[in-house]
Design an enzyme around this catalytic site. Structure first.
Site, short mmCIF file in Angstrom:
data_model
loop_
_atom_site.label_atom_id
_atom_site.label_comp_id
_atom_site.label_asym_id
_atom_site.label_seq_id
_atom_site.Cartn_x
_atom_site.Cartn_y
_atom_site.Cartn_z
N PRO A 1 0.74 20.93 12.97
CA PRO A 1 1.72 20.03 13.59
C PRO A 1 2.26 20.62 14.89
O PRO A 1 2.87 21.68 14.89
CB PRO A 1 2.83 19.92 12.54
CG PRO A 1 2.23 20.40 11.27
CD PRO A 1 1.19 21.41 11.67
N GLU A 2 1.99 19.97 15.98
CA GLU A 2 2.55 20.34 17.27
C GLU A 2 3.60 19.29 17.63
O GLU A 2 3.98 18.48 16.80
CB GLU A 2 1.44 20.44 18.33
CG GLU A 2 0.33 21.40 17.93
CD GLU A 2 -0.77 21.53 18.97
OE1 GLU A 2 -0.49 21.37 20.16
OE2 GLU A 2 -1.92 21.79 18.58
N ARG B 1 -7.58 32.80 19.58
CA ARG B 1 -7.47 31.36 19.42
C ARG B 1 -8.77 30.70 19.87
O ARG B 1 -9.26 30.99 20.96
CB ARG B 1 -6.34 30.79 20.27
CG ARG B 1 -4.97 31.27 19.88
CD ARG B 1 -4.55 30.70 18.54
NE ARG B 1 -3.19 31.09 18.20
CZ ARG B 1 -2.88 32.25 17.66
NH1 ARG B 1 -3.82 33.12 17.40
NH2 ARG B 1 -1.63 32.53 17.39
N LYS C 1 8.41 22.41 18.15
CA LYS C 1 7.84 22.06 16.85
C LYS C 1 8.86 22.20 15.72
O LYS C 1 8.49 22.09 14.54
CB LYS C 1 6.64 22.97 16.56
CG LYS C 1 5.60 23.02 17.68
CD LYS C 1 4.51 24.03 17.38
CE LYS C 1 3.72 24.36 18.64
NZ LYS C 1 2.74 25.45 18.39
#
Length: 291
Positions: free
Chosen positions: A18-19, A271, A69
């Site tokens: 969730p961003e 990442r 967030k």
DNA sequence: CGCAGCGCCTGAAGGC
DNA sequence: TGCCTTCAGGCGCTGC
């Protein structure tokens, strides 16, 4: 079984983190359920990261805000219940159906509604703090401007990114130049702005493009109620629609939507990062040779 | 003080 | 078949 993946030759994508667009979508749906209600009871799974859920017992919820967030549940006693969903966090109305081994916290409201926080991997977090005292939450304490507010400008972005020589994408993920951008929307915004994720410096024109791209990518994703690659659901249990708009994240080896050359996937500071090596060039003096 | 590196955590999937 | 390893990743913490 192919889910919503655009690459049938790859394994399922990771859990959708969730961003900002996902958290904002949840906030909008959660707000009418929770606002105005008193928390009459709460339950927490026995780990410190969720233990604070019970500290909100007795308070009435005035409103639900969001910073980056983080969900900010404003309590009527000058405190805030801060909720971070981590990677796999889900908020929902309790169904009271099957026992859920991944339930981490729940809040019982004065109208009988139960708000549940499920988080399989326990990367989420709950805190109750004095209003606007975020010293116990370092990232929130140092959080950059809201991307869709007037506080976020091309000049502020340029200034912030120029203050460090870390890779541009790494800086975006730090939440300091701007709030709420995670791995998906960082790759998307950098692609739109034609900025190389590993660049360690940025020009003013690039910063201006990146500023615009961040706002447009996030605003469009909010309109589409977030990106559902796998697990993410809105508070009412629906999928988002933004996965169909992705042009970079998760599209490795697919043709660039701008130049048709194959997108590249690299690991940048641990990442997964997908970009177009043709459209997103490094400054000549700092060419990244990857060797 | 900035930041690199690591730990947290679990399901999925690949190797053997 | 099933065990083992690897990977994904936001954020907090440690230590250089």
């Amino acid at each position: 079984m192919a889910r919503t993946l655009t690459r049938p030759d790859r394994p399922d994508p990771p859990d959708t983190v969730p961003e900002l667009p996902e958290v904002e979508t949840i906030r909008r749906q959660l707000s009418p359920v929770w606002s105005g209600r008193r928390i009459v009871d709460a339950w927490t799974y026995g780990t410190p990261k969720f233990a604070a859920a019970v500290d909100a017992i007795g308070a009435r919820v005035e409103s639900i805000g969001r910073r980056g967030k983080y969900l900010m549940v404003e309590l009527d006693d000058d405190r805030q219940l801060v909720i971070h969903l981590g990677m796999t966090g889900v908020l929902r109305v309790g169904s009271g159906a099957e026992p859920d081994p991944y339930l981490r916290a729940s809040w019982s409201l004065d109208n009988g509604t139960i708000v549940e926080f499920q988080d399989v991997r326990r990367f989420g977090r709950v805190a109750v703090v004095a209003r606007d005292d975020h010293s116990s939450l370092p990232t929130l304490h140092e959080l950059g401007p809201e991307p869709l507010s007037d506080d976020f400008t091309a000049a502020s972005l340029y200034r912030s990114l120029s203050a460090s020589h870390r890779a541009i994408k790494t800086q975006l993920l730090s939440q300091r130049p701007v709030a709420g951008v995670g791995n998906i929307y960082a790759d998307e915004a950098l692609w739109h702005a034609r900025v190389h994720p590993a660049a360690r410096s940025i020009t003013r024109p690039q910063a201006t493009r990146l500023h615009t791209a961040i706002r447009e990518v996030l605003a469009a994703a909010v309109e589409r109620r977030g990106t559902t690659l796998r697990d993410y659901r809105t508070f009412s249990g629906e999928r988002g629609d933004n996965q169909h708009a992705l042009v970079a994240y998760g599209q490795g080896d697919a043709p660039c939507a701008r130049c048709a050359r194959a997108l590249r996937t690299i690991t940048l500071d641990a990442r997964t990062t997908t970009f177009c090596a043709t459209c997103q060039r490094l400054p000549r003096e700092r060419r990244f040779d990857g060797a």
